[in-house]
Enzyme design. Structure first.
Site, PDB file in Angstrom:
ATOM      1  CG  ASP A 190      16.727 -61.972   3.822  1.00 57.82           C
ATOM      2  OD1 ASP A 190      17.826 -62.544   3.831  1.00 57.82           O
ATOM      3  OD2 ASP A 190      16.260 -61.399   2.822  1.00 57.82           O
TER       4      ASP A 190
ATOM      5  CE  LYS B  10      15.851 -61.207  -1.343  1.00 54.02           C
ATOM      6  NZ  LYS B  10      16.345 -60.619  -0.091  1.00 54.02           N
TER       7      LYS B  10
HETATM    8  P1  NAP Z   1      15.565 -52.584  -1.632  1.00 51.71           P
HETATM    9  O1  NAP Z   1      14.385 -53.476  -1.520  1.00 51.71           O
HETATM   10  O2  NAP Z   1      15.966 -52.048  -2.951  1.00 51.71           O
HETATM   11  O3  NAP Z   1      15.316 -51.351  -0.608  1.00 51.71           O
HETATM   12  C1  NAP Z   1      16.290 -50.359  -0.446  1.00 51.71           C
HETATM   13  C2  NAP Z   1      15.774 -49.254   0.487  1.00 51.71           C
HETATM   14  O4  NAP Z   1      16.823 -48.309   0.622  1.00 51.71           O
HETATM   15  C3  NAP Z   1      14.558 -48.515  -0.036  1.00 51.71           C
HETATM   16  O5  NAP Z   1      13.785 -48.065   1.032  1.00 51.71           O
HETATM   17  C4  NAP Z   1      15.210 -47.342  -0.768  1.00 51.71           C
HETATM   18  O6  NAP Z   1      14.394 -46.202  -0.830  1.00 51.71           O
HETATM   19  C5  NAP Z   1      16.361 -47.036   0.162  1.00 51.71           C
HETATM   20  N1  NAP Z   1      17.416 -46.340  -0.545  1.00 51.71           N
HETATM   21  C6  NAP Z   1      18.112 -46.771  -1.618  1.00 51.71           C
HETATM   22  N2  NAP Z   1      19.007 -45.848  -2.009  1.00 51.71           N
HETATM   23  C7  NAP Z   1      18.855 -44.798  -1.169  1.00 51.71           C
HETATM   24  C8  NAP Z   1      19.478 -43.520  -1.057  1.00 51.71           C
HETATM   25  N3  NAP Z   1      20.451 -43.142  -1.903  1.00 51.71           N
HETATM   26  N4  NAP Z   1      19.072 -42.695  -0.064  1.00 51.71           N
HETATM   27  C9  NAP Z   1      18.075 -43.063   0.784  1.00 51.71           C
HETATM   28  N5  NAP Z   1      17.450 -44.250   0.736  1.00 51.71           N
HETATM   29  C10 NAP Z   1      17.839 -45.106  -0.236  1.00 51.71           C
HETATM   30  O7  NAP Z   1      16.882 -53.323  -1.076  1.00 51.71           O
HETATM   31  P2  NAP Z   1      16.950 -54.418   0.095  1.00 51.71           P
HETATM   32  O8  NAP Z   1      16.872 -55.768  -0.501  1.00 51.71           O
HETATM   33  O9  NAP Z   1      15.997 -54.016   1.142  1.00 51.71           O
HETATM   34  O10 NAP Z   1      18.461 -54.241   0.606  1.00 51.71           O
HETATM   35  C11 NAP Z   1      18.856 -53.099   1.347  1.00 51.71           C
HETATM   36  C12 NAP Z   1      20.277 -53.302   1.872  1.00 51.71           C
HETATM   37  O11 NAP Z   1      20.308 -54.387   2.790  1.00 51.71           O
HETATM   38  C13 NAP Z   1      21.316 -53.651   0.791  1.00 51.71           C
HETATM   39  O12 NAP Z   1      22.498 -52.971   1.064  1.00 51.71           O
HETATM   40  C14 NAP Z   1      21.540 -55.129   0.951  1.00 51.71           C
HETATM   41  O13 NAP Z   1      22.853 -55.512   0.588  1.00 51.71           O
HETATM   42  C15 NAP Z   1      21.343 -55.270   2.456  1.00 51.71           C
HETATM   43  N6  NAP Z   1      20.932 -56.635   2.777  1.00 51.71           N
HETATM   44  C16 NAP Z   1      21.780 -57.373   3.538  1.00 51.71           C
HETATM   45  C17 NAP Z   1      21.443 -58.661   3.876  1.00 51.71           C
HETATM   46  C18 NAP Z   1      22.382 -59.468   4.715  1.00 51.71           C
HETATM   47  O14 NAP Z   1      22.239 -60.695   4.745  1.00 51.71           O
HETATM   48  N7  NAP Z   1      23.303 -58.847   5.433  1.00 51.71           N
HETATM   49  C19 NAP Z   1      20.228 -59.229   3.435  1.00 51.71           C
HETATM   50  C20 NAP Z   1      19.367 -58.430   2.651  1.00 51.71           C
HETATM   51  C21 NAP Z   1      19.747 -57.132   2.324  1.00 51.71           C
HETATM   52  P3  NAP Z   1      13.356 -45.965  -2.041  1.00 51.71           P
HETATM   53  O15 NAP Z   1      12.153 -46.799  -1.706  1.00 51.71           O
HETATM   54  O16 NAP Z   1      13.094 -44.494  -1.975  1.00 51.71           O
HETATM   55  O17 NAP Z   1      14.057 -46.405  -3.294  1.00 51.71           O
END
Ligand code: NAP
Length: 294
Positions: A116, A76
């Site tokens: 998004d 992205k």
């Molecule tokens: P990302 O860029 O990888 O960011 C994930 C975030 O969660 C980071 O801040 C990460 O912290 C934190 N994290 C991951 N594992 C963790 C843990 N075990 N404990 C505490 N914090 C943790 O992912 P993203 O794209 O933002 O997506 C995040 C979530 O949103 C996913 O579940 C995704 O499926 C969902 N999402 C949904 C939609 C929708 O349309 N509904 C759209 C986009 C995303 P660190 O920086 O410390 O790694």
């Protein structure tokens, strides 16, 4: 044309999903259900792309006559410098999830957007959140889209960013300073978020905690929810996460991530096809999908 008239033939225009992995994505089901329902000559395919091949893949969209593409993890951010124009949202969030190939006489302009933001905000339409206190768990890509959306739509008095890696939340806050006209952004380590959790009217989970295949996860195992709060989990599989169950048990309202998934798709679809997505057909297609098993 209506349902039943959808065929893939020599005139079919492809739309792709660039990411790695992409095999479990819901997007092909969503978009192909919509193309089918409207009889549109498009097909949506998931395209696994390695990081080293992103530039070639993006150039290939124009060369191969794609209408556009979605972009997902881990590309992205990487696609940004490969595009000719960017929407305000894409530039502000620093990430693109939608590419639109705009064909001119003898060239193609590649436009990047971040749907998004619109998808995240759609289920909050009509909520009385202007100037409210809010909190986001996480500081990744989805948190960026959510924070930008909340700042621009509701001008919160406080928007706490609770992250396990505080430096990432601080970076997010710095990048969005221009949109933070009330100095609302407050990065805090997740372990110190209890007062902000209690005070927030809206809480957003933008971490994968609670997502299949680890449904016991939650970004907030401690108590502290109460009536009057809206808890919005961006995780959509399972539909009812541990966070949402515990919030509802405490009297808060619970909102899952499926509607965001559908609405971010709809905001891309209209740019590729010029048509509003047929949401009823899409919801029916998702409801008939098997739950994820691995
Ligand atoms: P990302 O860029 O990888 O960011 C994930 C975030 O969660 C980071 O801040 C990460 O912290 C934190 N994290 C991951 N594992 C963790 C843990 N075990 N404990 C505490 N914090 C943790 O992912 P993203 O794209 O933002 O997506 C995040 C979530 O949103 C996913 O579940 C995704 O499926 C969902 N999402 C949904 C939609 C929708 O349309 N509904 C759209 C986009 C995303 P660190 O920086 O410390 O790694």
């Amino acid at each position: 044309m209506t349902d039943g008239a959808w065929t893939i033939d020599g005139g079919t225009v492809p739309v792709g999903l660039l990411g790695e992995p992409v095999a479990h994505s819901r997007s092909p089901r969503i978009h192909n259900a919509a193309f089918r329902a409207q009889g549109l000559p498009f097909v949506y395919v998931a395209l696994p792309v390695r990081p080293a091949d992103v530039a070639a893949a993006v150039r290939g969209l124009a060369a191969l006559g794609f209408a556009g593409a979605n972009v997902t993890v881990p590309h992205k951010q990487a696609v940004l410098p490969l595009l000719d124009t960017l929407s305000d949202q894409a530039r502000a969030v620093g990430a693109v999830n939608t590419i639109v190939c705009r064909r001119a006489e003898d060239s193609t302009v590649l436009h990047g957007d971040n749907t998004d933001v619109a998808g995240f905000l759609a289920p909050l339409r009509g909520e009385d959140l202007e100037g409210a206190e809010m909190l986001i768990f996480g500081a990744g890509g989805a948190a960026r889209a959510a924070a930008y959306g909340l700042l621009t739509a509701f001008r919160p008095s406080r928007l706490t960013l609770a992250a396990r890696t505080p430096a990432r939340a601080e970076g997010l806050a710095r990048d969005l300073t221009a949109y933070d006209t009330r100095a609302a952004l407050h990065p805090v380590p997740a372990a110190e978020a209890a007062p902000a959790v209690r005070a927030a009217r809206l809480l957003v989970n933008a971490t994968p905690l609670g997502m299949h295949p680890n449904p016991d996860g939650t970004p907030w195992p401690a108590a502290g929810f109460h009536p009057g709060q809206l808890v919005y989990d961006l995780v959509y599989e399972p539909a009812r996460t541990r966070l949402l169950r515990e919030a509802a048990d405490a009297g808060a309202r619970a909102l899952g991530g499926l509607e965001m998934l559908i609405q971010q798709a709809a905001a891309a679809y209209i740019q590729w096809t010029g048509r509003a997505m047929p949401l009823k057909a899409v919801r029916a297609a998702l409801a008939s999908a098997r739950p994820m098993t691995s």
